[in-house]
Design a protein around this motif. Structure first.
Motif, mmCIF file in Angstrom:
data_model
loop_
_atom_site.group_PDB
_atom_site.id
_atom_site.type_symbol
_atom_site.label_atom_id
_atom_site.label_comp_id
_atom_site.label_asym_id
_atom_site.label_seq_id
_atom_site.Cartn_x
_atom_site.Cartn_y
_atom_site.Cartn_z
ATOM 1 N N TYR A 72 6.284 -6.179 -10.807
ATOM 2 C CA TYR A 72 6.607 -5.043 -11.669
ATOM 3 C C TYR A 72 8.074 -5.093 -12.068
ATOM 4 O O TYR A 72 8.822 -5.919 -11.577
ATOM 5 C CB TYR A 72 6.271 -3.735 -10.932
ATOM 6 N N ASP A 73 8.489 -4.199 -12.930
ATOM 7 C CA ASP A 73 9.861 -4.185 -13.415
ATOM 8 C C ASP A 73 10.823 -3.474 -12.469
ATOM 9 O O ASP A 73 11.983 -3.264 -12.817
ATOM 10 C CB ASP A 73 9.935 -3.500 -14.792
ATOM 11 N N GLU A 74 10.340 -3.084 -11.323
ATOM 12 C CA GLU A 74 11.183 -2.380 -10.362
ATOM 13 C C GLU A 74 10.846 -2.823 -8.954
ATOM 14 O O GLU A 74 9.764 -3.328 -8.696
ATOM 15 C CB GLU A 74 11.006 -0.873 -10.506
ATOM 16 N N VAL A 75 11.776 -2.653 -8.055
ATOM 17 C CA VAL A 75 11.589 -3.025 -6.656
ATOM 18 C C VAL A 75 10.787 -1.940 -5.957
ATOM 19 O O VAL A 75 11.014 -0.751 -6.179
ATOM 20 C CB VAL A 75 12.962 -3.193 -5.963
ATOM 21 N N LYS A 76 9.857 -2.346 -5.108
ATOM 22 C CA LYS A 76 9.092 -1.362 -4.340
ATOM 23 C C LYS A 76 9.987 -0.718 -3.293
ATOM 24 O O LYS A 76 10.922 -1.332 -2.784
ATOM 25 C CB LYS A 76 7.908 -2.033 -3.650
ATOM 26 N N LYS A 77 9.701 0.536 -2.984
ATOM 27 C CA LYS A 77 10.445 1.316 -2.013
ATOM 28 C C LYS A 77 9.460 1.833 -0.970
ATOM 29 O O LYS A 77 8.328 2.180 -1.309
ATOM 30 C CB LYS A 77 11.110 2.490 -2.752
ATOM 31 N N LYS A 78 9.858 1.887 0.283
ATOM 32 C CA LYS A 78 8.957 2.339 1.345
ATOM 33 C C LYS A 78 8.668 3.827 1.239
ATOM 34 O O LYS A 78 9.552 4.635 0.968
ATOM 35 C CB LYS A 78 9.559 2.052 2.711
ATOM 36 N N HIS A 79 7.394 4.168 1.455
ATOM 37 C CA HIS A 79 6.918 5.543 1.548
ATOM 38 C C HIS A 79 5.916 5.576 2.689
ATOM 39 O O HIS A 79 5.397 4.548 3.097
ATOM 40 C CB HIS A 79 6.250 5.990 0.247
ATOM 41 N N THR A 80 5.605 6.738 3.184
ATOM 42 C CA THR A 80 4.687 6.850 4.313
ATOM 43 C C THR A 80 3.427 7.608 3.906
ATOM 44 O O THR A 80 3.504 8.662 3.280
ATOM 45 C CB THR A 80 5.359 7.589 5.480
ATOM 46 N N LEU A 81 2.286 7.049 4.265
ATOM 47 C CA LEU A 81 0.989 7.697 4.079
ATOM 48 C C LEU A 81 0.283 7.692 5.426
ATOM 49 O O LEU A 81 0.512 6.802 6.245
ATOM 50 C CB LEU A 81 0.133 6.930 3.069
ATOM 51 N N ALA A 82 -0.596 8.627 5.657
ATOM 52 C CA ALA A 82 -1.349 8.679 6.910
ATOM 53 C C ALA A 82 -2.840 8.615 6.602
ATOM 54 O O ALA A 82 -3.323 9.277 5.684
ATOM 55 C CB ALA A 82 -1.023 9.959 7.663
ATOM 56 N N PHE A 83 -3.557 7.788 7.365
ATOM 57 C CA PHE A 83 -4.997 7.617 7.192
ATOM 58 C C PHE A 83 -5.681 7.701 8.548
ATOM 59 O O PHE A 83 -5.079 7.378 9.574
ATOM 60 C CB PHE A 83 -5.312 6.234 6.595
ATOM 61 N N THR A 84 -6.930 8.094 8.548
ATOM 62 C CA THR A 84 -7.716 8.007 9.776
ATOM 63 C C THR A 84 -7.925 6.527 10.082
ATOM 64 O O THR A 84 -7.839 5.681 9.175
ATOM 65 C CB THR A 84 -9.087 8.682 9.619
ATOM 66 N N PRO A 85 -8.206 6.187 11.329
ATOM 67 C CA PRO A 85 -8.463 4.782 11.658
ATOM 68 C C PRO A 85 -9.598 4.173 10.821
ATOM 69 O O PRO A 85 -9.512 3.027 10.384
ATOM 70 C CB PRO A 85 -8.829 4.818 13.151
ATOM 71 N N THR A 86 -10.627 4.947 10.563
ATOM 72 C CA THR A 86 -11.754 4.453 9.759
ATOM 73 C C THR A 86 -11.321 4.147 8.333
ATOM 74 O O THR A 86 -11.637 3.082 7.795
ATOM 75 C CB THR A 86 -12.902 5.485 9.748
ATOM 76 N N ALA A 87 -10.586 5.064 7.725
ATOM 77 C CA ALA A 87 -10.122 4.850 6.357
ATOM 78 C C ALA A 87 -9.195 3.648 6.285
ATOM 79 O O ALA A 87 -9.269 2.845 5.348
ATOM 80 C CB ALA A 87 -9.420 6.097 5.839
ATOM 81 N N TRP A 88 -8.309 3.481 7.281
ATOM 82 C CA TRP A 88 -7.382 2.355 7.281
ATOM 83 C C TRP A 88 -8.138 1.023 7.378
ATOM 84 O O TRP A 88 -7.816 0.070 6.678
ATOM 85 C CB TRP A 88 -6.372 2.499 8.426
ATOM 86 N N GLU A 89 -9.148 0.983 8.233
ATOM 87 C CA GLU A 89 -9.961 -0.236 8.353
ATOM 88 C C GLU A 89 -10.664 -0.550 7.038
ATOM 89 O O GLU A 89 -10.718 -1.711 6.617
ATOM 90 C CB GLU A 89 -10.990 -0.080 9.472
ATOM 91 N N LEU A 90 -11.195 0.475 6.378
ATOM 92 C CA LEU A 90 -11.869 0.267 5.097
ATOM 93 C C LEU A 90 -10.881 -0.231 4.032
ATOM 94 O O LEU A 90 -11.203 -1.115 3.233
ATOM 95 C CB LEU A 90 -12.543 1.554 4.630
ATOM 96 N N LEU A 91 -9.675 0.329 4.025
ATOM 97 C CA LEU A 91 -8.646 -0.128 3.091
ATOM 98 C C LEU A 91 -8.283 -1.583 3.344
ATOM 99 O O LEU A 91 -8.137 -2.372 2.410
ATOM 100 C CB LEU A 91 -7.390 0.742 3.215
ATOM 101 N N GLN A 92 -8.151 -1.955 4.608
ATOM 102 C CA GLN A 92 -7.803 -3.334 4.947
ATOM 103 C C GLN A 92 -8.903 -4.316 4.535
ATOM 104 O O GLN A 92 -8.609 -5.385 3.999
ATOM 105 C CB GLN A 92 -7.522 -3.460 6.448
ATOM 106 N N VAL A 93 -10.146 -3.937 4.754
ATOM 107 C CA VAL A 93 -11.269 -4.799 4.366
ATOM 108 C C VAL A 93 -11.292 -4.979 2.852
ATOM 109 O O VAL A 93 -11.426 -6.095 2.346
ATOM 110 C CB VAL A 93 -12.618 -4.211 4.867
ATOM 111 N N LYS A 94 -11.158 -3.889 2.126
ATOM 112 C CA LYS A 94 -11.185 -3.934 0.662
ATOM 113 C C LYS A 94 -10.021 -4.772 0.115
ATOM 114 O O LYS A 94 -10.196 -5.579 -0.796
ATOM 115 C CB LYS A 94 -11.136 -2.510 0.102
ATOM 116 N N ALA A 95 -8.840 -4.574 0.677
ATOM 117 C CA ALA A 95 -7.670 -5.339 0.230
ATOM 118 C C ALA A 95 -7.863 -6.824 0.504
ATOM 119 O O ALA A 95 -7.534 -7.674 -0.342
ATOM 120 C CB ALA A 95 -6.418 -4.827 0.930
#
Length: 60
Positions: free
Chosen positions: A17-40
């Protein structure tokens, strides 16, 4: 499909992208995080990049 396959990222240097990414914090349940990791993994990107692509696509 990896966008940066075989290329190392440089700190504070925009790559995709035309800009540098910056850290932000999000919170997910363990199930949602696992699903996100699988999809990614299926898409060959990080969870961060998958969320970035999704929000850019849906926000216009």
């Amino acid at each position: 499909m990896s966008i940066r396959k075989g290329q190392k990222g440089l700190k504070n240097t925009p790559y995709i992208y035309d800009e540098v990414k910056k850290k932000h914090t999000l919170a997910f349940t363990p199930t949602a995080w696992e699903l996100l990791q699988v999809k990614a993994k299926e898409q060959g990107v990080s969870v961060s990049e998958m969320i970035e692509q999704w929000i850019r696509k849906t926000a216009g």
